[in-house]
Write a protein that holds these residues in place. Sequence first.
Motif, mmCIF file in Angstrom:
data_model
loop_
_atom_site.group_PDB
_atom_site.id
_atom_site.type_symbol
_atom_site.label_atom_id
_atom_site.label_comp_id
_atom_site.label_asym_id
_atom_site.label_seq_id
_atom_site.Cartn_x
_atom_site.Cartn_y
_atom_site.Cartn_z
ATOM 1 N N ALA A 73 0.832 -1.209 0.000
ATOM 2 C CA ALA A 73 0.000 0.000 0.000
ATOM 3 C C ALA A 73 0.865 1.258 0.000
ATOM 4 O O ALA A 73 0.595 2.210 -0.740
ATOM 5 C CB ALA A 73 -0.924 -0.011 1.216
ATOM 6 N N ALA A 74 1.921 1.259 0.827
ATOM 7 C CA ALA A 74 2.812 2.433 0.900
ATOM 8 C C ALA A 74 3.535 2.650 -0.425
ATOM 9 O O ALA A 74 3.721 3.791 -0.871
ATOM 10 C CB ALA A 74 3.822 2.247 2.034
ATOM 11 N N ALA A 75 3.931 1.560 -1.083
ATOM 12 C CA ALA A 75 4.620 1.668 -2.374
ATOM 13 C C ALA A 75 3.703 2.213 -3.454
ATOM 14 O O ALA A 75 4.148 2.897 -4.392
ATOM 15 C CB ALA A 75 5.160 0.299 -2.786
ATOM 16 N N THR A 76 2.416 1.934 -3.343
ATOM 17 C CA THR A 76 1.437 2.431 -4.316
ATOM 18 C C THR A 76 1.112 3.900 -4.071
ATOM 19 O O THR A 76 1.045 4.710 -5.009
ATOM 20 C CB THR A 76 0.145 1.591 -4.236
ATOM 21 O OG1 THR A 76 0.462 0.211 -4.435
ATOM 22 C CG2 THR A 76 -0.859 2.045 -5.283
ATOM 23 N N VAL A 77 0.943 4.251 -2.805
ATOM 24 C CA VAL A 77 0.553 5.613 -2.437
ATOM 25 C C VAL A 77 1.589 6.639 -2.885
ATOM 26 O O VAL A 77 1.242 7.765 -3.256
ATOM 27 C CB VAL A 77 0.340 5.690 -0.897
ATOM 28 C CG1 VAL A 77 0.329 7.142 -0.421
ATOM 29 C CG2 VAL A 77 -0.963 5.019 -0.513
ATOM 30 N N ILE A 78 2.852 6.268 -2.898
ATOM 31 C CA ILE A 78 3.927 7.228 -3.178
ATOM 32 C C ILE A 78 3.776 7.853 -4.564
ATOM 33 O O ILE A 78 4.256 8.971 -4.822
ATOM 34 C CB ILE A 78 5.306 6.544 -3.024
ATOM 35 C CG1 ILE A 78 6.406 7.603 -2.795
ATOM 36 C CG2 ILE A 78 5.643 5.707 -4.242
ATOM 37 C CD1 ILE A 78 6.287 8.323 -1.490
ATOM 38 N N TRP A 79 3.072 7.174 -5.473
ATOM 39 C CA TRP A 79 2.898 7.713 -6.822
ATOM 40 C C TRP A 79 1.909 8.873 -6.869
ATOM 41 O O TRP A 79 1.773 9.530 -7.912
ATOM 42 C CB TRP A 79 2.465 6.603 -7.780
ATOM 43 C CG TRP A 79 3.588 5.646 -8.054
ATOM 44 C CD1 TRP A 79 3.793 4.435 -7.477
ATOM 45 C CD2 TRP A 79 4.690 5.859 -8.940
ATOM 46 N NE1 TRP A 79 4.950 3.859 -7.957
ATOM 47 C CE2 TRP A 79 5.523 4.713 -8.857
ATOM 48 C CE3 TRP A 79 5.053 6.899 -9.809
ATOM 49 C CZ2 TRP A 79 6.696 4.592 -9.601
ATOM 50 C CZ3 TRP A 79 6.220 6.768 -10.558
ATOM 51 C CH2 TRP A 79 7.018 5.628 -10.448
ATOM 52 N N LEU A 80 1.243 9.153 -5.765
ATOM 53 C CA LEU A 80 0.376 10.331 -5.695
ATOM 54 C C LEU A 80 1.173 11.612 -5.504
ATOM 55 O O LEU A 80 0.634 12.712 -5.650
ATOM 56 C CB LEU A 80 -0.628 10.187 -4.537
ATOM 57 C CG LEU A 80 -1.624 9.022 -4.641
ATOM 58 C CD1 LEU A 80 -2.470 8.948 -3.377
ATOM 59 C CD2 LEU A 80 -2.502 9.192 -5.875
ATOM 60 N N ALA A 81 2.452 11.475 -5.181
ATOM 61 C CA ALA A 81 3.315 12.651 -4.988
ATOM 62 C C ALA A 81 3.863 13.120 -6.335
ATOM 63 O O ALA A 81 4.239 12.296 -7.174
ATOM 64 C CB ALA A 81 4.473 12.309 -4.056
ATOM 65 N N PRO A 82 3.930 14.436 -6.555
ATOM 66 C CA PRO A 82 4.548 14.930 -7.789
ATOM 67 C C PRO A 82 6.060 14.779 -7.736
ATOM 68 O O PRO A 82 6.646 14.743 -6.649
ATOM 69 C CB PRO A 82 4.147 16.415 -7.811
ATOM 70 C CG PRO A 82 3.944 16.765 -6.377
ATOM 71 C CD PRO A 82 3.411 15.527 -5.710
ATOM 72 N N ARG A 83 6.690 14.697 -8.885
ATOM 73 C CA ARG A 83 8.150 14.582 -8.932
ATOM 74 C C ARG A 83 8.772 15.928 -8.535
ATOM 75 O O ARG A 83 8.299 16.986 -8.979
ATOM 76 C CB ARG A 83 8.600 14.202 -10.339
ATOM 77 C CG ARG A 83 10.097 13.951 -10.448
ATOM 78 C CD ARG A 83 10.464 13.369 -11.791
ATOM 79 N NE ARG A 83 11.885 13.095 -11.880
ATOM 80 C CZ ARG A 83 12.456 12.430 -12.879
ATOM 81 N NH1 ARG A 83 11.699 11.986 -13.875
ATOM 82 N NH2 ARG A 83 13.754 12.219 -12.885
ATOM 83 N N PRO A 84 9.834 15.947 -7.684
ATOM 84 C CA PRO A 84 10.465 17.213 -7.284
ATOM 85 C C PRO A 84 10.990 17.984 -8.492
ATOM 86 O O PRO A 84 11.460 17.393 -9.476
ATOM 87 C CB PRO A 84 11.623 16.764 -6.390
ATOM 88 C CG PRO A 84 11.245 15.406 -5.924
ATOM 89 C CD PRO A 84 10.468 14.800 -7.046
ATOM 90 N N THR A 85 10.912 19.304 -8.401
ATOM 91 C CA THR A 85 11.351 20.157 -9.517
ATOM 92 C C THR A 85 12.600 20.946 -9.180
ATOM 93 O O THR A 85 13.032 21.778 -9.965
ATOM 94 C CB THR A 85 10.232 21.141 -9.894
ATOM 95 O OG1 THR A 85 9.868 21.909 -8.733
ATOM 96 C CG2 THR A 85 9.020 20.388 -10.424
#
Length: 511
Positions: free
Chosen positions: A490-502
Amino acid sequence: MHPGAKEPAPLRGGTLMIACFVLAFTNFMVVLDTTIANVSVAHIAGGLGISSSEGTWVITSYAVAEAICVPLTGWLARRFGTVRVFAGGMIGFGIFSFLCGTAPTLEALVAFRIGQGLCGGPLMPLSQTLLLRIAPKEKHAMMMGLWAMTTVTAPILGPILGGTISDSWGWHWIFFINIPIAILCSVSAIIVLRKAETLVERVPIDRMGLLLLVLWIGALQLMLDLGREHDWFGSSMIVTLGIVAAIGFAVFLIWELTEEQPVVDLKVFRHRGFTVSVAALVFAYGTFFASLVVIPQWLQSALGYTATWAGYATAFNGVAAVLMAPVVAKLSARVDPRLLVSFGILWLGATSLIRTLWWTSGADFWTLALPQLIQGAGMPFFFIPLTTLALGAVEVEETASAAGVMNFLRTLSGAVATAIVTTMWYDDAQGVRSVLAGTMNGAAAAIERLQGNGFSADQARLVVSQLVDQEAYAIATGQMFTLAALVFAAAATVIWLAPRPTREVDTSLAH
């Protein structure tokens, strides 16, 4: 560095080497104490006449106290001076270490561990701050490498030292060994680091926020630690603690969101990337840390391992982590951190599933140690890029506050998860034992055979009972790691809700 602090002339030569040794060794000792007691719980429980589940309070009390004190580090340094706080923290850490070693009861030991955690909480971030403050700028990268190495290696040596010392000298010495180190480091810091002292300012502190923080965290941890012994919400005391924790947390949120100088800056959670990253960190790290506590207890209580060999088996976790950390650091500059974090957490989940297949009551040492070694290879993929992802989501001026919130919640999650998971593990084992005892065939025949081999009736029944316990705890351990695998997924899936740092991120503030 806080406002108003003058930049000191960097130290050089032998003075710099001594200062670096003192700061790195201090950080090593504080991090070591988060894991050194993990394999000593059985010894502590036996010495104080308590259950192993009560023995875990020694671990959770330290972690909670440390978590509470971490957000105060900046204020303490500005109010009293960075070097003074560092030296004072070391002295206090040494005093409470002595008191822990002489504690006659569980209540006294927990109280002294809280004092140890309060004194040790600021030492980790201050050792890093002072390393950067005393070293020439061209050596900052080397200083951070030295500091990071102590942070990574200490958890590896913690279980080994804790087990060896407990078996050879007694559990008291896992605390007594801190005393000469604390004296050496505090005296050396006063002598060598005087020129690196920062200016003292009269800065306000969020007293109400701090009071609410201690209130709700203390009530929550007491509820989790005492719940099993008091029939959970069948006890009015546990219900009261739950209500205090819930109301205290709600009031804390309202207060901190409206306070100009909050003790914990919750405004950073307005950034989606930070919120998602911290959520993944809390669940993944909490699950990981709880397993570090449960595994040694299972090895000692059910499989007959000594504390020393339980320490050897669990310490393999960090070996591959040390080897893979430089690789991950290089990959972080080129690969999407979300991919690295997701891969790292899934790796932890995969090794949890391996344990459910390999770990049985008859598993040998290498069958137990190999998943620990495999798991370690994935840890840097989780920890290093996650820092970049979280801090890259906030404003530049919020980086220090965001790093403080991350450290606070990471440490707190370990304590809370340990209390929850150990309770579930013990309860599951007892439930499985009841099922096995009710469905077991051939018990009477086994007892008769044992009596035929010279065992008394009571001895024969005890042998059979121990075999049932062994199987029950093995099954409960497998169930625990099945659940852990689901949490990691679940934690590995949730992380994709974060935008990539700019933007580039200064991750030195995050430890």
